[in-house]
Design an enzyme around this catalytic site. Structure first.
Site, mmCIF file in Angstrom:
data_model
loop_
_atom_site.group_PDB
_atom_site.id
_atom_site.type_symbol
_atom_site.label_atom_id
_atom_site.label_comp_id
_atom_site.label_asym_id
_atom_site.label_seq_id
_atom_site.Cartn_x
_atom_site.Cartn_y
_atom_site.Cartn_z
ATOM 1 N N GLY A 166 6.049 -1.355 6.444
ATOM 2 C CA GLY A 166 5.391 -0.488 5.470
ATOM 3 C C GLY A 166 4.068 -1.062 5.000
ATOM 4 N N ASP A 167 3.295 -0.225 4.304
ATOM 5 C CA ASP A 167 2.017 -0.628 3.704
ATOM 6 C C ASP A 167 0.994 -1.109 4.720
ATOM 7 O OD1 ASP A 167 3.237 -0.073 1.260
ATOM 8 O OD2 ASP A 167 3.936 -2.134 1.031
ATOM 9 N N GLY A 177 -1.380 0.573 5.821
ATOM 10 C CA GLY A 177 -2.665 1.245 5.583
ATOM 11 C C GLY A 177 -2.653 2.667 6.141
ATOM 12 N N LYS A 178 -1.457 3.241 6.249
ATOM 13 C CA LYS A 178 -1.305 4.594 6.826
ATOM 14 C C LYS A 178 -2.139 5.626 6.073
ATOM 15 C CE LYS A 178 3.118 4.213 6.089
ATOM 16 N NZ LYS A 178 3.248 2.787 5.738
ATOM 17 N N ASN A 188 9.179 6.586 -2.680
ATOM 18 C CA ASN A 188 9.138 5.142 -2.385
ATOM 19 C C ASN A 188 7.823 4.793 -1.682
ATOM 20 O OD1 ASN A 188 10.036 6.664 -0.191
ATOM 21 N ND2 ASN A 188 11.519 5.167 0.542
ATOM 22 N N GLY A 199 3.823 4.604 -1.013
ATOM 23 C CA GLY A 199 2.609 4.517 -1.820
ATOM 24 C C GLY A 199 1.459 4.416 -0.847
ATOM 25 N N HIS A 200 0.731 5.514 -0.656
ATOM 26 C CA HIS A 200 -0.342 5.553 0.333
ATOM 27 C C HIS A 200 -1.683 5.577 -0.402
ATOM 28 C CE1 HIS A 200 2.588 7.369 3.532
ATOM 29 N NE2 HIS A 200 2.954 6.192 3.083
ATOM 30 N N THR A 255 12.863 0.483 -4.180
ATOM 31 C CA THR A 255 11.838 0.878 -5.151
ATOM 32 C C THR A 255 12.475 1.586 -6.352
ATOM 33 O OG1 THR A 255 11.531 2.991 -4.036
ATOM 34 C CG2 THR A 255 10.092 1.182 -3.333
ATOM 35 N N GLN A 306 6.844 4.509 4.949
ATOM 36 C CA GLN A 306 7.496 3.226 5.232
ATOM 37 C C GLN A 306 7.008 2.702 6.595
ATOM 38 O OE1 GLN A 306 9.835 5.965 3.949
ATOM 39 N NE2 GLN A 306 8.799 5.168 2.165
ATOM 40 N N ALA A 344 1.940 -0.811 -3.779
ATOM 41 C CA ALA A 344 1.231 0.346 -4.336
ATOM 42 C C ALA A 344 2.161 1.206 -5.189
ATOM 43 C CB ALA A 344 0.632 1.183 -3.199
ATOM 44 N N ARG A 351 4.939 -4.956 -7.081
ATOM 45 C CA ARG A 351 5.529 -6.257 -6.744
ATOM 46 C C ARG A 351 4.634 -7.010 -5.748
ATOM 47 N NH1 ARG A 351 11.301 -4.437 -4.546
ATOM 48 N NH2 ARG A 351 10.011 -2.775 -3.691
ATOM 49 N N LYS A 363 -6.868 -4.105 8.093
ATOM 50 C CA LYS A 363 -7.019 -5.325 7.294
ATOM 51 C C LYS A 363 -7.430 -6.541 8.125
ATOM 52 C CE LYS A 363 -4.982 -5.118 3.245
ATOM 53 N NZ LYS A 363 -4.098 -4.910 2.076
HETATM 54 P P1 GDP Z 1 0.327 2.552 3.297
HETATM 55 O O1 GDP Z 1 1.561 2.612 2.463
HETATM 56 O O2 GDP Z 1 0.611 2.249 4.721
HETATM 57 O O3 GDP Z 1 -0.539 3.766 3.134
HETATM 58 O O4 GDP Z 1 -0.514 1.315 2.743
HETATM 59 P P2 GDP Z 1 -0.759 0.940 1.196
HETATM 60 O O5 GDP Z 1 -1.705 1.889 0.608
HETATM 61 O O6 GDP Z 1 0.535 0.743 0.493
HETATM 62 O O7 GDP Z 1 -1.359 -0.516 1.355
HETATM 63 C C1 GDP Z 1 -2.496 -0.753 2.096
HETATM 64 C C2 GDP Z 1 -3.541 -1.430 1.189
HETATM 65 O O8 GDP Z 1 -4.561 -1.972 1.981
HETATM 66 C C3 GDP Z 1 -4.221 -0.450 0.252
HETATM 67 O O9 GDP Z 1 -4.554 -1.126 -0.923
HETATM 68 C C4 GDP Z 1 -5.481 -0.040 1.021
HETATM 69 O O10 GDP Z 1 -6.536 0.369 0.164
HETATM 70 C C5 GDP Z 1 -5.814 -1.333 1.697
HETATM 71 N N1 GDP Z 1 -6.464 -1.218 3.010
HETATM 72 C C6 GDP Z 1 -6.247 -0.317 4.008
HETATM 73 N N2 GDP Z 1 -6.980 -0.638 5.100
HETATM 74 C C7 GDP Z 1 -7.641 -1.781 4.793
HETATM 75 C C8 GDP Z 1 -8.535 -2.626 5.522
HETATM 76 O O11 GDP Z 1 -8.839 -2.420 6.688
HETATM 77 N N3 GDP Z 1 -9.011 -3.722 4.854
HETATM 78 C C9 GDP Z 1 -8.687 -4.013 3.570
HETATM 79 N N4 GDP Z 1 -9.184 -5.095 3.006
HETATM 80 N N5 GDP Z 1 -7.846 -3.231 2.854
HETATM 81 C C10 GDP Z 1 -7.321 -2.141 3.464
HETATM 82 P P1 IMO Z 2 4.898 3.022 2.399
HETATM 83 O O1 IMO Z 2 5.012 4.439 2.868
HETATM 84 C C1 IMO Z 2 6.769 -0.880 1.848
HETATM 85 C C2 IMO Z 2 11.073 -0.940 1.019
HETATM 86 C C3 IMO Z 2 11.520 -1.380 -0.364
HETATM 87 C C4 IMO Z 2 12.888 -1.956 -0.024
HETATM 88 C C5 IMO Z 2 13.382 -1.017 1.072
HETATM 89 C C6 IMO Z 2 14.272 0.106 0.557
HETATM 90 O O2 IMO Z 2 4.000 2.832 1.230
HETATM 91 O O3 IMO Z 2 4.619 2.096 3.533
HETATM 92 P P2 IMO Z 2 13.950 2.291 -0.906
HETATM 93 O O4 IMO Z 2 13.138 2.550 -2.132
HETATM 94 O O5 IMO Z 2 13.559 3.114 0.262
HETATM 95 O O6 IMO Z 2 15.414 2.327 -1.199
HETATM 96 O O7 IMO Z 2 13.637 0.754 -0.521
HETATM 97 O O8 IMO Z 2 12.238 -0.454 1.672
HETATM 98 N N1 IMO Z 2 10.089 0.179 1.000
HETATM 99 C C7 IMO Z 2 8.792 0.036 1.294
HETATM 100 N N2 IMO Z 2 8.069 -1.078 1.574
HETATM 101 N N3 IMO Z 2 6.173 0.328 1.871
HETATM 102 C C8 IMO Z 2 6.893 1.454 1.635
HETATM 103 O O9 IMO Z 2 6.382 2.688 1.813
HETATM 104 C C9 IMO Z 2 8.255 1.334 1.289
HETATM 105 N N4 IMO Z 2 9.228 2.211 0.942
HETATM 106 C C10 IMO Z 2 10.346 1.495 0.791
HETATM 107 O O10 IMO Z 2 10.660 -2.338 -0.906
HETATM 108 O O11 IMO Z 2 12.734 -3.227 0.531
HETATM 109 MG MG MG Z 3 2.374 1.733 0.772
#
Ligand code: GDP
Ligand code: IMO
Ligand code: MG
Length: 420
Positions: free
Chosen positions: A11-12, A14-15, A37, A39-40, A128, A221, A296, A300, A328
């Site tokens: 997860g996270d 940068g989707k 759960n 956070g984009h 979450t 995720q 996001a 945490r 990133k």
């Molecule tokens: P997602 O859940 O996959 O959409 O990712 P998140 O938004 O939770 O986390 C990605 C974080 O990295 C966010 O704070 C974005 O603004 C940041 N981000 C995305 N692409 C890049 C990148 O290429 N470089 C940097 N430094 N930050 C990035």
């Molecule tokens: P995005 O879409 C990162 C993790 C939680 C926990 C496990 C189960 O932003 O990438 P849940 O709330 O689904 O019962 O949690 O999955 N988790 C994530 N980790 N990015 C997410 O979404 C997540 N959604 C759930 O931290 O470990």
């Molecule tokens: Mg996220």
């Protein structure tokens, strides 16, 4: 034609940013699983916006955004988010559509999530606490309330019955918190939700496809959090992989074209569970600091480590990845040396496969070392400017995972991306 964009790690990746970048090429952006759960993060007019329920194409006027039946939807989060996007002049009545078969998260799902995690103690998932697990349990248990039910005359009865069932479970957990304030805001949000576009999602999307429209399915995720193929039980409760697109939207596998995977240039995980390449040292701290690695959704701190090509190759395989976006990369700019994990050593045996017992065995990652590129890449605009050391890093990964990295993201902004 449907393209899929999803996360290849935990997860996270940068989707959100990448969907926002690709959105102008599509007519429809559709979420097919997960719930609040997720956070984009996107940057709109220089301001940071975090989307939990609404697809990341919402800021593009020409894009229709669909919340598909595979999603679990919390009306309270949705209402809050609609207010945020409205402050940017987006009229959700025009470009947001919700499938009537989408399952609804009710307040007692959140209470159950909390109660279940408290009972697990040290072995908790690190959820979450948004009610995801309990909501999907009610779906497969055939108890759930769906968005279409909110419009029917017996919704009150359905709610009371489900609430009563949950109360029995909550009593078993000795959970005594008062959730009446959550219920008040829930019913207000339900009234709001009823004013939005509620559609038969499967007819809606298939008609768009028949008209020749282009759809991008947005994953939430990451593949290592998939309910079947992730690091069970430390996973989420839905199929986060490309197979989930068909059941989560009501489309045929024959409609799927590109499957785009997003990976960070390193690796993070938030919550509990195995993370073979996690760094508990100053380098891990440096990655967290430079990468601003804080959740996001929950704030945490994210656990950080080197990129894990064993896991990445596995997730490329189960998704049928056709192209990769590496995000990133700029976070690694100041590192003199980099490591990539190419195998796991388990009880002295070397393997390049993700083991069944990943959550139970001790894994010693085997690394290949790379020289860092050691320069400020955030300003790079084109492939020709990519430093040699970085090209070597990318080429090695391409070869190992058997899928090409087509884009490198070098900053959180929409324009900070290079096409290779
Ligand atoms: P997602 O859940 O996959 O959409 O990712 P998140 O938004 O939770 O986390 C990605 C974080 O990295 C966010 O704070 C974005 O603004 C940041 N981000 C995305 N692409 C890049 C990148 O290429 N470089 C940097 N430094 N930050 C990035
Ligand atoms: P995005 O879409 C990162 C993790 C939680 C926990 C496990 C189960 O932003 O990438 P849940 O709330 O689904 O019962 O949690 O999955 N988790 C994530 N980790 N990015 C997410 O979404 C997540 N959604 C759930 O931290 O470990
Ligand atoms: Mg996220």
């Amino acid at each position: 034609m449907v393209d899929v964009l999803l996360g290849l790690q935990w997860g996270d990746e940068g989707k959100g940013k990448i969907v926002d970048f690709f959105a102008p090429n599509y007519d429809v952006i559709a979420r097919f699983q997960g719930g609040p759960n997720a956070g984009h993060t996107l940057y709109v007019e220089g301001k940071k916006v975090v989307l939990h329920q609404i697809p990341s194409g919402i800021f593009h006027k020409g894009c229709i955004n669909l919340i598909g039946n595979g999603v679990v939807l919390d009306p309270v989060t949705l209402k809050r988010e609609c207010d945020v996007v409205a402050s940017f002049g987006v009229d959700v009545k025009l470009n947001l559509f919700i499938a009537e078969k989408t399952n609804v998260i009710i307040p007692s799902h959140r209470a159950l999530d909390k109660a279940s995690e408290m009972q697990k103690g040290d072995s908790k998932i690190g959820s979450t606490l948004k009610g995801i697990g309990p909501a999907y349990m009610d779906k497969t248990g055939r108890n759930a309330i769906r968005v279409g039910d909110l419009l029917s005359a017996d919704f009150d009865k359905q709610y009371k019955d489900l609430r009563a069932k949950h109360q029995t479970l909550l009593n078993n957990f000795n959970f005594t918190e008062d959730i009446s304030a959550w219920e008040t805001e829930f019913f207000e949000a339900v009234e709001f939700l009823k004013t939005l576009n509620i559609v038969n999602g499967e007819y809606f999307i298939n008609k768009k496809l028949d008209e020749g429209k282009k759809v991008l399915a947005e994953g939430a995720q990451g593949s290592m959090l998939d309910i079947d193929f992730g690091t069970f039980p430390f996973v989420t409760s839905s199929n986060t992989i490309s197979a989930g697109v068909c059941t989560g939207l009501g489309i045929s596998p024959k409609k799927i074209n590109e499957v785009i995977g997003v990976t960070k240039a390193y690796c993070t995980r938030v919550g509990g569970g195995p993370f073979p390449t996690e760094l508990h040292d100053a380098t891990g701290e440096e990655l967290r600091k430079i990468g601003s690695e804080f959740g996001a959704t929950t704030g945490r701190p994210r656990r950080c480590g080197w990129i894990d090509l064993v896991a990445l190759k596995y997730t490329c395989m189960i998704n049928g990845i056709t192209q990769v976006v590496m995000t990133k990369a700029d976070v690694l700019d100041s590192f003199a040396n980099l490591n990539v994990c190419t195998a796991y050593s388990i009880n002295g045996k070397i393997t390049d496969e993700v083991p069944f017992a990943i959550s139970k065995v001790e894994i010693n990652p085997q690394y290949k070392a790379f020289k860092g590129w050691n320069c400020d890449r955030t300003v790079l605009k084109q492939a020709a400017e990519v430093p040699v050391d970085m090209s070597q890093y990318i080429e090695f990964i391409n070869e190992f995972i058997g899928a090409p990295i087509k884009y490198v993201s070098n900053g959180p902004g929409r324009e900070q991306i290079i096409s290779l």
